[in-house]
Design a protein around this motif. Structure first.
Motif, PDB file in Angstrom:
ATOM      1  N   LYS A  86      84.515  12.670  42.689  1.00 39.52           N
ATOM      2  CA  LYS A  86      85.923  12.709  43.095  1.00 39.52           C
ATOM      3  C   LYS A  86      86.125  12.297  44.558  1.00 39.52           C
TER       4      LYS A  86
ATOM      5  N   ASP B 297      86.726  10.174  47.797  1.00 41.26           N
ATOM      6  CA  ASP B 297      87.356   8.873  48.041  1.00 41.26           C
ATOM      7  C   ASP B 297      86.370   7.860  48.613  1.00 41.26           C
TER       8      ASP B 297
ATOM      9  N   SER C 100      84.498   5.685  46.135  1.00 41.90           N
ATOM     10  CA  SER C 100      85.265   4.959  45.113  1.00 41.90           C
ATOM     11  C   SER C 100      84.705   3.563  44.851  1.00 41.90           C
ATOM     12  N   GLN C 101      84.290   2.848  45.906  1.00 39.60           N
ATOM     13  CA  GLN C 101      83.747   1.501  45.702  1.00 39.60           C
ATOM     14  C   GLN C 101      82.410   1.561  44.962  1.00 39.60           C
TER      15      GLN C 101
ATOM     16  N   LYS D   8      81.496   3.906  42.955  1.00 43.99           N
ATOM     17  CA  LYS D   8      81.828   4.316  41.587  1.00 43.99           C
ATOM     18  C   LYS D   8      82.299   3.117  40.770  1.00 43.99           C
ATOM     19  N   ALA D   9      83.124   2.252  41.394  1.00 46.31           N
ATOM     20  CA  ALA D   9      83.628   1.065  40.694  1.00 46.31           C
ATOM     21  C   ALA D   9      82.492   0.098  40.363  1.00 46.31           C
TER      22      ALA D   9
END
Length: 407
Positions: free
Chosen positions: A336, A338, A341-342, A344-345
């Motif tokens: 979770k 932030d 996030s990259q 995770k993508a």
């Protein structure tokens, strides 16, 4: 003629050795209340309506029944002795000496002890020589049952069970509490949950322990006591849905012993892994990482907890419960933060590649590397030190911080 006799002698010898006469089992001696009254020094003389004093005492006091001796109160025995002594000669007066009355009271205690410890009082003569010891035990019971038991019950109430407590420590408190309760036959209720179902005749320093070790786990008294233990267990686990489910699975309204050992198996014995699995499943479903929030959560702790939960599932079932792809998808849902996030993508994109080469371990390494990049180990230590300094400053606010300060 002598030849014929010799033949029959040899035949009888053969039959004796190969078909010996059957031996009858020794008859078990039977001792009556009447026998006990004689041992209590009640004269086996006199003749009132065809009965001696000992015969009449056995009938008048105990109905010639050991069960009556078990349940009749000492107060009632004393009243009956006084009544018999107050009768006229025509009415059949029986005056017993003080020593004889003491022995009758000791006899009552002895009968209770025999029944409490699963023995048949009809198979043993009353040991009149143990009168002093039996009277001491009787006096203890009269005091303990009325006064001390209530005090001990109030002083030993365990806290309600919850998963945050240590089972073995809590069970010790529960056993102490059950020991304070006196069951139907005068035995502490803890006998219902003793470890060994078989009787243990080993002599004990405390006669209550002998009761506990020897009490039968069958019969009317046990049924009542067993139900009482279940009621107490239900009271102490109320609010802990996990423990309530363990007992509900037994589908019983009377078996406290079964309920106790079901809980014991679940929390410390055979069911320990089942308990761990439930915790592991909960971790896998609810754990998440939203950033470095020491000491509550940080990446190293997150990774360790998640991996341990997966290992627990594998250990319990002896096979892989979650495939690598399933663990990878679950991991993606747990992230979770932030700043990840990259990463995770990128992992998500690799998961859709054909063929998919991304693994759970690779994803873990990618996340671990990104966390270390943003929060180097040195900076984590610095953050911890900064927190320590701030705590110290708060504690010394308004105070001199020099070495000379004695505050």
């Amino acid at each position: 003629m002598s030849v014929i006799i010799s033949f029959y002698e040899r035949l009888s010898t053969f039959l004796y050795f190969y078909h010996p006469p059957s031996k009858m089992a020794a008859a078990i001696p039977v001792f009556t209340i009447y026998d006990a009254m004689i041992l209590c020094q009640i004269p086996d003389t006199g003749n009132f309506q065809g009965q001696t004093d000992a015969q009449r005492m056995a009938e008048e006091l105990f109905d010639n029944d050991f069960g009556t001796a078990m349940t009749k109160s000492i107060k009632q025995v004393n009243m009956d002795l006084a009544t018999l002594a107050s009768l006229t000669a025509v009415q059949g007066r029986i005056v017993s000496r003080p020593r004889a009355q003491d022995q009758i009271r000791a006899f009552v205690q002895w009968v209770r002890d025999e029944i409490r410890m699963g023995r048949n009082p009809a198979q043993h003569p009353f040991p009149a020589g143990d009168t002093s010891t039996l009277l001491q035990r009787l006096n203890f019971h009269q005091k303990y049952d009325v006064k001390d038991s209530k005090t001990l019950i109030d002083n030993t109430v365990p806290p309600k069970w919850s998963k945050e407590q240590q089972w073995k420590q809590w069970v010790k408190l529960l056993r102490d509490h059950l020991r304070a309760y006196i069951g139907v036959n005068g035995i502490p209720l803890v006998y219902v949950v003793r470890e060994n179902a078989a009787q243990d005749p080993t002599p004990q320093d405390d006669f209550l322990d002998e009761y506990i070790n020897m009490a039968l786990l069958v019969g009317t008294a046990f049924i009542v006591d067993n139900k009482q233990v279940l009621a107490l267990l239900n009271k102490f686990i109320m609010g802990c849905s996990e423990a309530e489910m363990v007992i509900q699975a037994l589908n019983t309204t009377t078996d406290g012993r079964a309920a106790f050992f079901a809980l014991k198996a679940f929390y410390e014995g055979e069911g320990i892994f089942a308990h761990d699995v439930m915790a592991a499943e909960n971790i896998i479903a609810t754990l998440f990482y939203a950033g470095e929030k020491r000491p509550a959560m940080y990446w190293q702790k997150f990774e360790q907890i998640l991996n341990n939960a997966n290992a627990t599932m594998h250990h319990e079932y002896g096979r892989v419960m979650y495939t690598d792809v399933m663990k990878l998808r679950s991991l993606q849902q747990r992230i979770k933060a932030d700043f990840l996030s990259q990463t995770k993508a990128a992992i998500e994109a690799n998961m859709h590649a054909i063929p998919m080469t991304m693994t759970y371990d690779q994803a873990m390494r990618m996340y671990r590397s990104k966390v270390a990049e943003k929060f180097p180990p040195a900076s984590a230590a610095a953050v911890a030190w900064g927190r320590h300094v701030r705590e110290q400053n708060r504690n010394t606010r308004g105070c001199c911080t020099t070495n000379q300060c004695n505050c």
